[in-house]
Each structure stands twice: as structure tokens, then as C-alpha cells.
Design an enzyme around this catalytic site. Structure first.
Site, PDB file in Angstrom:
ATOM      1  N   LYS A 109     -17.949 -26.868  24.810  1.00 25.12           N
ATOM      2  CA  LYS A 109     -18.169 -25.930  23.708  1.00 25.12           C
ATOM      3  C   LYS A 109     -17.099 -26.131  22.631  1.00 25.12           C
ATOM      4  O   LYS A 109     -17.396 -26.212  21.454  1.00 25.12           O
ATOM      5  CB  LYS A 109     -18.135 -24.502  24.269  1.00 25.12           C
ATOM      6  CG  LYS A 109     -18.334 -23.426  23.236  1.00 25.12           C
ATOM      7  CD  LYS A 109     -18.414 -22.078  23.908  1.00 25.12           C
ATOM      8  CE  LYS A 109     -18.293 -20.962  22.886  1.00 25.12           C
ATOM      9  NZ  LYS A 109     -18.305 -19.644  23.517  1.00 25.12           N
TER      10      LYS A 109
ATOM     11  N   GLU B 114      -9.196 -31.743  30.078  1.00 26.37           N
ATOM     12  CA  GLU B 114      -9.820 -32.558  31.126  1.00 26.37           C
ATOM     13  C   GLU B 114     -11.001 -33.346  30.561  1.00 26.37           C
ATOM     14  O   GLU B 114     -11.145 -34.549  30.792  1.00 26.37           O
ATOM     15  CB  GLU B 114     -10.342 -31.665  32.262  1.00 26.37           C
ATOM     16  CG  GLU B 114      -9.270 -31.004  33.101  1.00 26.37           C
ATOM     17  CD  GLU B 114      -8.875 -29.635  32.571  1.00 26.37           C
ATOM     18  OE1 GLU B 114      -9.012 -29.386  31.351  1.00 26.37           O
ATOM     19  OE2 GLU B 114      -8.417 -28.813  33.376  1.00 26.37           O
TER      20      GLU B 114
ATOM     21  N   GLY C 265     -19.314 -20.113  27.954  1.00 23.75           N
ATOM     22  CA  GLY C 265     -19.469 -21.330  28.757  1.00 23.75           C
ATOM     23  C   GLY C 265     -20.208 -21.067  30.062  1.00 23.75           C
ATOM     24  O   GLY C 265     -21.118 -21.806  30.443  1.00 23.75           O
ATOM     25  N   ARG C 266     -19.850 -19.994  30.746  1.00 19.51           N
ATOM     26  CA  ARG C 266     -20.450 -19.719  32.067  1.00 19.51           C
ATOM     27  C   ARG C 266     -21.866 -19.147  31.966  1.00 19.51           C
ATOM     28  O   ARG C 266     -22.494 -18.890  32.983  1.00 19.51           O
ATOM     29  CB  ARG C 266     -19.523 -18.814  32.869  1.00 19.51           C
ATOM     30  CG  ARG C 266     -19.112 -17.525  32.161  1.00 19.51           C
ATOM     31  CD  ARG C 266     -17.937 -16.863  32.885  1.00 19.51           C
ATOM     32  NE  ARG C 266     -17.438 -15.682  32.198  1.00 19.51           N
ATOM     33  CZ  ARG C 266     -16.517 -15.696  31.246  1.00 19.51           C
ATOM     34  NH1 ARG C 266     -16.004 -16.837  30.821  1.00 19.51           N
ATOM     35  NH2 ARG C 266     -16.089 -14.569  30.693  1.00 19.51           N
TER      36      ARG C 266
ATOM     37  N   GLU D 294     -14.737 -15.404  36.537  1.00 14.10           N
ATOM     38  CA  GLU D 294     -14.181 -15.544  35.187  1.00 14.10           C
ATOM     39  C   GLU D 294     -14.654 -14.365  34.332  1.00 14.10           C
ATOM     40  O   GLU D 294     -13.978 -13.949  33.399  1.00 14.10           O
ATOM     41  CB  GLU D 294     -14.596 -16.884  34.560  1.00 14.10           C
ATOM     42  CG  GLU D 294     -13.640 -17.346  33.476  1.00 14.10           C
ATOM     43  CD  GLU D 294     -13.917 -18.750  32.947  1.00 14.10           C
ATOM     44  OE1 GLU D 294     -14.959 -18.952  32.310  1.00 14.10           O
ATOM     45  OE2 GLU D 294     -13.080 -19.644  33.159  1.00 14.10           O
TER      46      GLU D 294
ATOM     47  N   HIS E 139     -21.955 -22.017  61.496  1.00 15.09           N
ATOM     48  CA  HIS E 139     -21.207 -22.774  62.498  1.00 15.09           C
ATOM     49  C   HIS E 139     -19.755 -22.953  62.088  1.00 15.09           C
ATOM     50  O   HIS E 139     -19.053 -23.808  62.620  1.00 15.09           O
ATOM     51  CB  HIS E 139     -21.879 -24.130  62.735  1.00 15.09           C
ATOM     52  CG  HIS E 139     -23.254 -23.957  63.304  1.00 15.09           C
ATOM     53  ND1 HIS E 139     -23.478 -23.894  64.667  1.00 15.09           N
ATOM     54  CD2 HIS E 139     -24.449 -23.764  62.704  1.00 15.09           C
ATOM     55  CE1 HIS E 139     -24.785 -23.694  64.867  1.00 15.09           C
ATOM     56  NE2 HIS E 139     -25.382 -23.599  63.695  1.00 15.09           N
TER      57      HIS E 139
ATOM     58  N   LYS F 177      -2.977 -23.665  31.103  1.00 15.51           N
ATOM     59  CA  LYS F 177      -3.266 -24.846  30.270  1.00 15.51           C
ATOM     60  C   LYS F 177      -2.036 -25.198  29.432  1.00 15.51           C
ATOM     61  O   LYS F 177      -1.665 -26.353  29.309  1.00 15.51           O
ATOM     62  CB  LYS F 177      -4.423 -24.547  29.307  1.00 15.51           C
ATOM     63  CG  LYS F 177      -5.773 -24.372  29.945  1.00 15.51           C
ATOM     64  CD  LYS F 177      -6.827 -24.151  28.855  1.00 15.51           C
ATOM     65  CE  LYS F 177      -8.146 -23.713  29.417  1.00 15.51           C
ATOM     66  NZ  LYS F 177      -9.128 -23.340  28.417  1.00 15.51           N
TER      67      LYS F 177
END
Ligand code: F6P
Length: 554
Positions: free
Chosen positions: A219, A225, A279-280, A365, A396, A514
Site C-alpha cells: 500500500k 521488507e 492493509g489487513r 492488529e 494430535h 521498524k
């Protein structure tokens, strides 16, 4: 629809303890129902399983295996009403700037409004914008799927690599897995998010640069990253096709087209998103370009229809039958009135194996906040920790603790009546496990019911039960139902955030880390401590860099 500039006083949205009659009622209900075993609730009311459930848009939410009865449910819905959830969702849908700390509208619901509807925000019809971008996405998706999109050497593109992180990664990666039966098998897809160079290198190892298209999804187009991965991908392509042609292997999705242009992506290959999509909440925007290429434009539109139908349901259904509202209020119920700090999500469909990861960003978030909209410290608990993994795998490993541990974790169990596999018998086994878990969790096994063993070993086999769960079922995991499922959680998160009086749409908490990483990186590269850092950080810098020859590395 017109955007409203002013908002009611912010504290009005936060009833909270001591300020709300339903809150006090709920405390009384929780004390009462906390002392009644789920077994007894079912014994006393054999029909509760048919009554405490709601069905809409092809999805059923069975919430009968919760510490709940009709009057507690009524009080929970009163709390939602007092918190004005329904009013708040109307504000969101018409574009009011409910993301107050960033002064932004929150319009992910506009991403799935049907073509031809209208929503004007500051003089622009955002629905027309959305459909203009969808049409451009469709053009590219069809080109790639037909082998008509060529790389710099004239070879058709057969590999698609999405580079993004957080909301620009988790939605596309989750949707790719969820919809795998619908994916064009002549194409390969990969998703790289982590700045760890190995993540990109491992992905590229088996790919041919001449046949690879990268989608740089960001965005902001500044995320460290993503930009670092995008640069390394560009070098890799350039080493095969030459630096001047490398741009042909990149498309960009961003709300900052200028930055994408600077990176070398031409106008034809830049796809917009907007600052009013978090973003999410963006997997159904152009951030979902890889999804559209994978499953094709028609199925992508089916997914949008699923989202939209759940939006309409949330906006219009009565509280008693409103799935996201009830789901969200149950989270509030357990977080604030039972003190449960985590919530497990267990999909009984291996195609949903990335769904818990996706939900972690969506939920945590959004609602991992501790100040109210007006900037005051909250006086109540907010967002629980979401986690989970597909059943039956989880059974399990960690289910032992869920059954007999001292910590109670409310669960969502998610299953589909029909499988993509033709092996109906094994699919039945899968669903039988889901139902078995919800029964074992709720009803347990008493000492009298344990057979065999000595008196001492028998105690170990007693199952306390009384552990709550929701069961969410739909017919089949297809694009439409994936849309409804994601929208269910989006609106559940919204509901919770409104009751807690927090802003579910900012994420200031991720910023400091960051900034610190940017400060630390040069010292780590040099293997040198900094007087500005604490002794632990400096000690670790020393430890991590001792034995590395920095001269040689550079
Ligand atoms: O750091 C958190 C975050 O801002 C998320 O909210 C977002 O989804 C992610 O980073 C990626 O951001 P972008 O799409 O701008 O690269």
C-alpha cells in the site's frame, strides 16, 4: 450517500463497566452461567442446539455450546445496542472518517459493492474507481492465464511471485491455499514476505526469470521488507534479461503509484488501492491480483459477491440473527466477563491452513489496542490473542491442553458439508472429528463414565468439559463462501472494537520496532556497539557478529 464530517463525542461509543446497565447485567449473567455446566444447559433445554444458532448467506453459526442462555444473549445484544454498533457500521459504510487517528474513511465494504452502485467520497465515486481497477486486473489476469503476457525474452509468464508483507501478503497467501482446487495448474504461484534473504532465494531457486512475473504489493510502497525483496528480485531478473528490460517482469499494487513508477513499473502495470483500505482488509482489492490470476476473474467476482452478501447481512439483519454481531459479542463476552485471553480458530479443512495466520493480523492488529478513541487508557480488556491450526492436526498436538489444561480457550470450529475430494468417507471422518471435539470440549467425561483402569489412572481420564466453542458450517469452501467467511470475521472484529471504544483501523504499535531496526542495522553490519543502545543489545550485536569478517563481507 454523503460523507458526514462530524462525529458524535467519542466517549459515547464506550459504555464500559460502570457506565452501562447491560455491562452490569452481563457481570451477573456471567457469574450465574459460569456456575452451570454446559451439560446441564443442554439437559435442561434439549432444544437449545436448534435455537442458539443463526443462518445467513449460506453459513450457519451454532453458538449453543457457549456459556449462554436467552437472557444473557439478550443482554449481550443490549450491550451492542448501547455501544451503537449498528450506527457505527452505517458510519463506516457511508465513508465517515472512523479511523480517527489517521483521519481516514474505512471503506473495505466499497471494494465489493456491485458495479453501478454509487458511493461518493470527497467528490469521487469510489465504486466506479474500484470497478475501473477490477477491469484492469481482469485484463492482466486473462493475459497471464492465456499465456499472452510475455517476459522480456518473449517467453510467456508461467510463474507469479507476490512480494508483500502483512496485509499485502497474508490475504493473498491464505486465499491461494483456500482456493487451490480452483487454481490454474499451468501456472505456479509463490508468496515472499520475510526480509530474511533465504525466503526469496529459496523461492527463486527453481524459477526461470524469463518466465516469472513479480507482483510488488505494498500500500505504501515504502515497507522495508517488501522494497528490499523487490530490489533483490529485480537484480535476479536483470542478471538474466538485462537491467533495461527487467521492469517488464514487475507489476505493482499500491496507493503510492509515484513510488511504484520510480521503482520502474510502467503505467500499464500499476494497480491502485486507496488510503481508505486498511492493509489487513485488502485481500479483495488489487492486493488480491495474484488470487485473480490464480482462480480467474469470474471466480474472483464470486468471492466479492460473498463478501458483499455478508456485508449486507451485517448491515441489515436483526441483532438476534446477525452472524457477525453475535460472533463479535461472544468474543466480548469471553474476554471481558470470563477473562479468557485467547481464542482458537480450528478450520476442519486443510485448504484453510493459512486462515489462522491471516486472522491473526486481522484480529490482533485491529484490536490489540489499549487507548480509547479519545486517547484515554482503556479500563477493560481488549483484543484476545487469536491462534489456531487445522483440525485434525491440532488434535494430535495442543488439544490436550484445551481438554484437560487449566486454561480455557473458546474455539471456533469451521467445517464444510462438501469436500473437493470425491472420498466422501474420509471427508465424513474429518467432519466427525470436528463434531466430536465440540462435544468432548462441552460435555467432557465424568469419573462415573470412565471405564477400566485403576482408581488412580481413572482420574487422569476424567474430562472436565464445560469448554465453549462455536461451530461455523457452510456447504463448500469455494470463492463465494471464502468471501462470506472473511467478511464474517472482519465484521466480528469491527463489532468488538466498537464495544471496546478503540480504533480498529490504525496500527501505531508496529512503528517503533521498524524505526529501531533502521537504527540498529548499520551497527550490526559494522559489528560495532553503539553508546545509544542498552548493554543487552550491544552484547547481542557483539555475539552475532563475532567471527564475521566484515571487511571480506563488503
Ligand atoms: O507494519 C504493519 C503494516 O503497516 C500492516 O498494517 C500492513 O498490512 C503491512 O505493514 C504492509 O504494509 P504495506 O502494504 O504498506 O507494505
Amino acid at each position: 450517500m454523503n460523507q458526514r464530517e462530524t462525529q458524535p463525542a467519542i466517549e459515547e461509543w464506550t459504555p464500559g463497566p460502570g457506565r452501562s446497565s447491560s455491562w452490569a447485567d452481563l457481570e451477573r449473567h456471567a457469574a450465574r452461567l459460569g456456575a452451570i455446566h454446559l451439560r446441564r444447559l443442554f439437559d435442561d433445554d434439549p432444544e437449545r442446539g436448534r435455537r442458539l444458532r443463526a443462518t445467513a448467506v449460506g453459513m450457519t453459526l451454532d453458538f449453543s455450546k457457549n456459556h449462554l442462555d436467552d437472557s444473557a444473549l439478550a443482554s449481550l445484544l443490549d450491550l451492542a445496542a448501547e455501544s451503537r454498533v449498528q450506527e457505527r457500521v452505517q458510519m463506516m459504510s457511508r465513508g465517515d472518517k472512523i479511523n480517527a487517528s489517521e483521519n481516514r474513511s474505512v471503506l473495505h465494504m466499497a471494494l465489493r459493492l456491485p458495479e453501478g452502485s454509487k458511493l461518493e467520497i470527497e467528490g469521487t465515486d469510489v465504486v466506479a474507481e474500484v470497478h475501473r481497477v477490477l477491469a484492469r486486473m481482469e485484463h492482466l489476469a486473462n493475459q497471464v492465464r492465456r499465456g499472452e503476457r510475455k517476459g522480456a525474452t518473449g517467453e510467456p509468464i508461467t510463474n507469479v511471485v507476490n512480494i508483500g508483507i502483512g496485509g499485502s501478503h497474508l490475504g493473498p497467501a491464505m486465499a491461494y491455499r483456500a482456493l487451490l482446487p480452483y487454481v490454474d495448474r499451468d501456472l505456479s504461484f509463490a508468496f515472499v514476505s520475510n526480509v530474511d534473504p533465504s525466503a526469496m532465494e529459496d523461492t527463486l531457486r527453481d524459477l526461470d526469470p524469463a518466465a516469472t512475473l513479480f507482483i510488488v504489493a505494498s500500500k505504501t510502497f515504502t515497507t522495508a521488507e517488501t522494497m528490499s525483496n523487490a530490489r533483490s528480485a529485480r537484480d535476479w531478473v536483470a542478471s538474466r534479461v538485462g537491467a533495461e528490460s527487467a521492469g517488464m517482469h514487475f507489476v505493482a499494487v499500491s496507493a503510492a503509484p509515484d513510488r511504484a513508477a520510480e521503482f520502474g513499473v510502467g503505467p500499464r502495470d500499476r494497480f491502485e488501492m486507496w488510503d481508505w483500505v486498511g492493509g489487513r482488509y485488502s485481500m479483495d482489492s488489487a492486493i488480491g491480483l495474484s488470487t485473480m490470476i490464480a482462480i480467474g476473474p469470474d471466480r474472483f467476482r464470486d468471492m466479492l459477491r460473498g463478501f458483499h452478501d455478508m456485508d449486507l447481512h451485517f448491515l441489515t439483519a436483526e441483532p438476534q440473527t446477525n452472524l457477525p454481531l453475535i460472533h463479535g459479542m461472544l468474543s466480548v463476552w469471553y474476554r471481558n466477563f470470563f477473562g479468557y485471553a485467547t481464542h482458537g480458530v480450528m478450520p476442519y479443512d486443510s485448504h484453510l491452513d493459512r486462515f489462522p495466520d491471516y486472522l491473526q493480523q486481522l484480529t490482533m492488529e485491529s484490536n490489540g489496542k489499549s487507548v480509547t478513541l479519545s486517547g484515554k487508557e482503556v479500563e477493560w480488556d481488549t483484543g484476545p490473542i487469536y491462534w489456531g491450526s487445522p483440525g485434525t492436526d491440532g488434535q494430535h498436538s495442543f488439544f490436550q491442553l484445551l481438554h484437560q489444561g487449566t486454561t480455557v480457550v473458546p474455539l471456533d470450529l469451521i467445517g464444510f458439508a462438501r469436500s473437493h475430494s470425491h472420498d466422501n468417507q474420509r471427508h465424513s471422518m474429518l467432519l466427525a472429528n470436528m463434531l466430536a471435539q465440540s462435544r468432548a470440549l462441552a460435555f467432557g467425561r465424568t469419573a462415573a463414565e470412565v471405564t477400566g483402569g485403576s482408581p488412580t489412572t481413572r482420574t487422569h481420564r476424567v474430562m472436565p468439559g464445560n469448554r465453549p466453542s462455536n461451530t461455523i458450517v457452510a456447504e463448500k469452501l469455494d470463492p463465494y463462501r471464502l468471501g462470506t467467511l472473511v467478511a464474517l470475521y472482519e465484521h466480528s472484529v469491527f463489532t468488538q472494537g466498537v464495544v471496546w471504544g478503540i480504533n480498529s483501523f490504525d496500527q501505531w504499535g508496529v512503528e517503533l520496532g521498524k524505526k529501531l531496526a533502521t537504527q540498529i542495522e548499520p551497527y550490526l553490519s559494522q559489528g560495532a556497539p553503539s553508546p545509544a543502545f542498552d548493554s543487552s543489545t550491544n552484547g547481542l550485536i557483539e555475539e552475532l557478529t563475532s567471527g564475521i569478517d566484515h571487511e571480506e563481507d563488503q
